[in-house]
Structure formats: structure tokens, C-alpha cells
Design an enzyme around this catalytic site. Structure first.
Site: not given
Length: 350
Positions: A25-27, A58, A100, A182, A229, A298, A319
Site C-alpha cells: 500500500p502506497l499513499t 490506504a 486497505q 494509526y 497489517r 526495503s 513499495g
């Protein structure tokens, strides 16, 4: 060297992935002003459909969940319709996609609550976090309101409704965002949870909200379409505490008894080590949770493949390289050089 990444993987009787590479997931903050996904977003995800599974950026479950500009929602009919365009595009390209589900808790900001009766961010306890809203630095975080019992009950219902909305929108399942500082994660760490009721003080109580969300969503859409997650190691918008491990020992033991689609580590760099976990977050989770685990943080294709071969985890989430390389899977399979990621790429959806 990476052949194991390209083998199909059976999550359960419902879902089989075409390979072990997940898009993390990549905002991106690219929804329209009504938080509706755009055609550009549909095109963006469709170009990455060769991943075994896309986990969407998300998606906020209700108006007071928002902590970043232009993050998409799943609580209006227009948003559901917009996501259906995205999921149709991904499926037409041969892919699978989970939504997500997200509530940012104390890192939400009332600036975004225009369609909500809420005037304060919500959290387990009235403990603020320092700093300002990403991409809107003029907005500083405020001290949140500690949620009441009735508000917790409503939050569980809203998570479940968002999951149902996701299925209506064509998603193959959902990943509950219980990580990265969060709302759900705020219940799971002593630095942010000072409650003295049945949602605080003990590992069982602090895990209660997370498990209620998991169980509510599983009952609504099936545990086979439900993932989670988690961030056992506090590292983002959260301070660690040596007693946090006991919370996750309990939580992961409970999750072991549920047949989730997968568990996903929430970490930016899995080389990070945490004293109270005895090392890496992924190693800790693997030691106490035996079911399908997604590693992230990473990894390259090569290091992720080696980790899978060594039974560190089962699936690899990638990612930022997916931002730079829509054809990431094809490039890795062919042994081609990857385009390097740069922050300038965040300005557009390519």
C-alpha cells in the site's frame, strides 16, 4: 535467483495468487475533492496488475478517519462506484486487489472533517502526537479525544461496513490497517493507550479493539478475504515500550486461531531491530505466528527471494520500486535493470 517469487501461491480455497510479489500500500493523495478515485488511479493500478496481489493505498472508512489530503474513501456511493472502475481495470488486466481499510486516529485532523459531526480526532487516550500533517505543514496535530465505549462500538461497525463496501466495489478482499501508528495500532502500544477500562492496561484488553475489528469484518465478508497489517515494533508516530511485546504475544496468539488471508508486517525498513522483540519485527512475528506472513521493508527482489527461501516469510511486498516501475514483475522476471525511485515521482500517477 528469484524463481520462487514467480510461483503461484494459494492463500486459501477462495484466492490463489499468480505470484508471490505483492504491491505494498502506497499513499498517493490523488483522489478528487470528494475522495472519489479517479480514472488516473484506475490506470495506475491496472498497469501494476502483474503483481500477485495489489494492496491499495490506504482507504478511509469514514470522514473523521482522514489525516492526509485527497486520500480516497469507501463510505459514499460515489466512492464505491469510483473504486469499481479501479477494480474492473485491475481484473481486466488479470490482477487481484485488496482494499486497505484505514482510520488514522490521533493523526487525523479536523480540517478534513467537513462531512462529519466530529470536531476532534479520536484515539484510545487523549495523548497527542507532535508534528504536522504531511503535505499540509500548516496543520499541526491536536490532542485527540479519548473514544467512549459507544464510539468504539460504532467504529467496529464502520470498519465492517467499509469492508462490505469494498466487496461491493469489486475488491477481492481487504487488509485492515492495524499498523504504523494509526488508530488500531494506537490501542496496541502503551505509549498511546493509557485507558483503565476493558480496552487498556492488559494485553488482552489492549488487543480487544483490533480483534473486534478483525472478527467483525471476517463475519461480514469472510476470513478468507480478510487480512491484517501490524507493527509490533513502534517506529512511526509511536514510541516503543518494553511492555509492548506482551500485547503482541497475546494478539498474535489470538490471530493464530483465526484463518486470515495473511498477516502483513508494518515496517519501512525490516533491517530495524527492536530490543523488546529480540531483533527484527518480521523475525519476531514469524516466531510466534505460523500462518501466511507478508514481509516488507526495503527488500530487493533478490533479498526478498532469499528470505522466502529461508522461511522468513511467505510473500514479499514491494513499495516504492512499484511507483518507479509499473512493470516491476516483468522486469525482475527478465533480469532487467529497475528504474530508480525518486520523490519527484510522487507528483503524478504514471
Amino acid at each position: 535467483m528469484t524463481d520462487n517469487l514467480f510461483q503461484p501461491f494459494v492463500l486459501n480455497e477462495t484466492i490463489t495468487l499468480q505470484n508471490r510479489v505483492l504491491m505494498a500500500p502506497l499513499t498517493r493523495c490523488m483522489a478528487d475533492e470528494e475522495l472519489v478515485p479517479t480514472q488516473a488511479m484506475a490506470d495506475y493500478y491496472a498497469r501494476r496488475a502483474e503483481a500477485g496481489l495489489i494492496i491499495s493505498e490506504a482507504v478511509i472508512i469514514r470522514p473523521d478517519a482522514q489525516g492526509y489530503p485527497n486520500t480516497p474513501g469507501l463510505f459514499t456511493s460515489a466512492q464505491i462506484d469510483g473504486w469499481r472502475v479501479v477494480t474492473d481495470a485491475v481484473h481486466h488486466a488479470g490482477g487481484k486487489i485488496f482494499a486497505q481499510l484505514w482510520h488514522t486516529g490521533r493523526v487525523a485532523h479536523p480540517h478534513f472533517f467537513k462531512k462529519s459531526s466530529s470536531t476532534q480526532a479520536l484515539a484510545p487516550s487523549a495523548i497527542g502526537v507532535e508534528g504536522s500533517v504531511p503535505r499540509m505543514r500548516e496543520l499541526t496535530y491536536q490532542v485527540p479525544k479519548a473514544v467512549t465505549y459507544d464510539e468504539i462500538t460504532q467504529l467496529v461497525a464502520d470498519y465492517s461496513q467499509a469492508a462490505s463496501n469494498a466487496i461491493d466495489a469489486g475488491f477481492d478482499g481487504v487488509e485492515i490497517h492495524g499498523a504504523n501508528g494509526y488508530l488500531i495500532d494506537q490501542f496496541l502500544h502503551y505509549a498511546s493507550n493509557h485507558r483503565t477500562d476493558e480496552y487498556g492496561q492488559t494485553p488482552e484488553n489492549m488487543s480487544r479493539f483490533a480483534l473486534a475489528v478483525v472478527d467483525g469484518i471476517s463475519a461480514r465478508i469472510g476470513s478468507d478475504r480478510t487480512a491484517l497489517r501490524v507493527s509490533p515494533g513502534a517506529y512511526f508516530n509511536m514510541a516503543g515500550d518494553n511492555t509492548d511485546r506482551a500485547v503482541f504475544d497475546y494478539l498474535l496468539g489470538e490471530l493464530e486461531q483465526r484463518n486470515l488471508a495473511f498477516l502483513h508486517i508494518g515496517i519501512f525498513d525490516d533491517a530495524m531491530e527492536f530490543d523488546y522483540l529480540g531483533g527484527r519485527a518480521s523475525s519476531y512475528v514469524r516466531s510466534v505466528y505460523s500462518k501466511t506472513l507478508v514481509g516488507v521493508g526495503s527488500y530487493s527482489a533478490e533479498s526478498g527471494s532469499a528470505a522466502i527461501s529461508n522461511d522468513k516469510f511467505d510473500l514479499l511486498a514491494i513499495g516504492r520500486p512499484f511507483i518507479a516501475n509499473p512493470d516491476y514483475v516483468a522486469r525482475v522476471r527478465a533480469g532487467e535493470e529497475l528504474v530508480a525511485y525518486s520523490d519527484e515521482m510522487l507528483a503524478s500517477l504514471v
